[in-house]
Each structure stands twice: as C-alpha cells, then as structure tokens.
Enzyme design. Structure first.
Site, mmCIF file in Angstrom:
data_model
loop_
_atom_site.group_PDB
_atom_site.id
_atom_site.type_symbol
_atom_site.label_atom_id
_atom_site.label_comp_id
_atom_site.label_asym_id
_atom_site.label_seq_id
_atom_site.Cartn_x
_atom_site.Cartn_y
_atom_site.Cartn_z
ATOM 1 N N CYS A 42 0.874 -1.301 -0.026
ATOM 2 C CA CYS A 42 -0.057 0.007 -0.252
ATOM 3 C C CYS A 42 0.991 1.105 0.209
ATOM 4 O O CYS A 42 2.001 1.083 0.321
ATOM 5 C CB CYS A 42 -0.811 0.129 1.032
ATOM 6 S SG CYS A 42 -1.925 1.547 1.468
ATOM 7 N N ASP A 44 0.615 3.927 1.771
ATOM 8 C CA ASP A 44 0.386 4.304 3.199
ATOM 9 C C ASP A 44 1.933 4.765 3.668
ATOM 10 O O ASP A 44 2.884 3.669 3.598
ATOM 11 C CB ASP A 44 -0.301 3.213 3.994
ATOM 12 C CG ASP A 44 -0.497 4.077 5.542
ATOM 13 O OD1 ASP A 44 0.488 4.554 6.399
ATOM 14 O OD2 ASP A 44 -1.854 3.888 5.865
ATOM 15 N N ARG A 46 3.181 4.849 6.401
ATOM 16 C CA ARG A 46 3.821 3.973 7.649
ATOM 17 C C ARG A 46 4.044 2.637 7.365
ATOM 18 O O ARG A 46 4.554 1.857 8.214
ATOM 19 C CB ARG A 46 2.580 4.038 8.540
ATOM 20 C CG ARG A 46 2.100 5.515 9.190
ATOM 21 C CD ARG A 46 0.576 5.528 9.924
ATOM 22 N NE ARG A 46 -0.418 4.833 8.858
ATOM 23 C CZ ARG A 46 -1.574 4.691 9.226
ATOM 24 N NH1 ARG A 46 -1.757 5.087 10.748
ATOM 25 N NH2 ARG A 46 -2.662 4.356 8.186
ATOM 26 N N HIS A 98 -1.993 -4.134 5.027
ATOM 27 C CA HIS A 98 -1.985 -3.494 6.472
ATOM 28 C C HIS A 98 -3.170 -3.572 7.145
ATOM 29 O O HIS A 98 -4.081 -3.019 6.360
ATOM 30 C CB HIS A 98 -1.000 -2.352 6.574
ATOM 31 C CG HIS A 98 -1.629 -1.282 5.801
ATOM 32 N ND1 HIS A 98 -2.368 -0.107 6.610
ATOM 33 C CD2 HIS A 98 -1.602 -0.758 4.890
ATOM 34 C CE1 HIS A 98 -2.688 0.681 5.956
ATOM 35 N NE2 HIS A 98 -2.331 0.363 4.813
ATOM 36 N N CYS A 101 -6.261 -0.135 6.891
ATOM 37 C CA CYS A 101 -5.797 0.502 5.862
ATOM 38 C C CYS A 101 -6.987 1.653 5.623
ATOM 39 O O CYS A 101 -8.049 1.162 5.494
ATOM 40 C CB CYS A 101 -5.735 -0.474 4.732
ATOM 41 S SG CYS A 101 -5.482 0.236 3.212
HETATM 42 CO CO CO Z 1 -3.327 1.236 3.219
#
Ligand code: CO
Length: 200
Positions: A42, A44, A46, A98, A101
């Site tokens: 992803c 993201d 993090r 994750h 999400c």
């Molecule tokens: Co995500």
C-alpha cells in the site's frame, strides 16, 4: 529551514555514511540491480517496504498503490510484475497489506473520497463476496478482516496473471506470499500459504 531542504541534507548524510562503511556501494548498484524480492504494498507512509524488513537499496523491487491491489487491467502493476519476474527473475513476490488501511476502511464504511472510489471498487467486490462472514464482525475487526481478505484476493490475482502462469509453466522458481502488517506493533504476519505453482 524549509522541511524539504532537510530531506536533501539527510540524503547527503546518508550517502556519506554509506560510502564510509562500503566504499563500493553506489558504484556497484549503479551498474545493475539484482533483487531477490518483489514487494506489492500500500502507498501508506507508515508501511515503507525496505525499512520494515531491513533491506538495502537494490534488495527489493517495489510496487505500491492505494490498498495494495493487483488488478488484471492495471498496466502499471502488471508491467512492474513482468519486469520483476521475467527480467530480474525475483524468487519471491510479497503482497503485503496492513491493518487499519484507509482504502479498505473507506470501502467498509462506504465513504466517498473521489477518483480513488473507482479504484477501490475492486475491494467492494471482495466485500460483497464475503458479506456473510463480515456481517458478524464488529467495526475494527470487520475492517481488519477485509484487509486480510484483500491480501488473499490479491495473492490469487498475482498467481492468475499470465506472467506467473507462464513463469511456472517454464519451471521458474518464483513464490508468491501474502503478508499483513500491524501498524500498532510493527510486526508482519504471514497470511496465506506460500504459492509456488498454479494451484491454489
Ligand atoms: Co493502506
């Protein structure tokens, strides 16, 4: 100092430290890449692939998109996958989702966000397919289960591409893994059995 200038400073420092410990680091990498792994994850911020699994530049070939989707119509993902399998000959493809999400949460709660809603239709299909199971779960557990189901579906999608089917038909040893990352403790979990051939 503007925040972005700090990034350029960080970079100079990082390159200097790398050269101090491994003088040939950049000259070697500038000639070729030979990663053993591909990561599909992803966007993201993090979940940065290299950091969380302790790999250096050159060790993992990375494709990231919103909610780690492998769509059979996505030329971007398929191009990266084909390059990884056919040219780089990676041995392992890791599809990593994750928990918590944002893309999956938007699907769970039917939140409209914009263009991305069209992209997330892929996850709406998964939600519909597993409606019976998801119905029995509370909010956070339901989102997290959908995060897991999404990883499993995307592993299947990778395995069903012509890229993997052709590679396996030719006897190429390439395994597909489904992992999920927990933001709250930084730990990865293996979700799916390792796929080493066309049967799922
Ligand atoms: Co995500």
């Amino acid at each position: 100092m503007e925040t972005y200038l700090k990034l350029l400073e960080n970079n100079k420092q990082w390159a200097k430290e790398k050269l101090e410990t491994k003088p040939e680091f950049f000259t070697r990498l500038s000639k070729t890449q030979n990663p053993e792994f591909m990561w599909i994850g992803c966007c993201d911020s993090r979940v940065p692939a290299n950091q969380i699994i302790g790999l250096l530049p050159g060790e993992i070939f990375v494709h990231r998109n919103v909610a780690n989707i492998v769509s059979h119509g996505d030329l971007n993902c398929l191009s990266a996958l084909q390059y990884a399998v056919d040219v780089l000959q990676v041995r392992h493809i890791i599809v990593c989702g994750h928990y918590s999400c944002g893309g999956v949460t938007a699907v769970d709660q039917n939140i409209r966000s914009g263009i991305v809603d069209n992209w997330l239709r892929h996850i709406h299909d998964i939600k519909r397919e597993h409606a019976e199971e998801l119905k029995g779960l509370e909010n956070e557990a339901r989102v997290n289960r959908l995060c897991e189901l999404n990883v499993l579906a995307q592993v299947r999608n990778v395995c069903e591409t012509t890229i993997l089917r052709d590679a396996w038909a030719q006897g190429q040893a390439v395994a597909v893994h489904g992992w999920i990352y927990r933001l709250s403790d930084g730990i990865l979990h293996e979700l799916s059995p390792v796929q080493r051939g066309p049967k799922i």
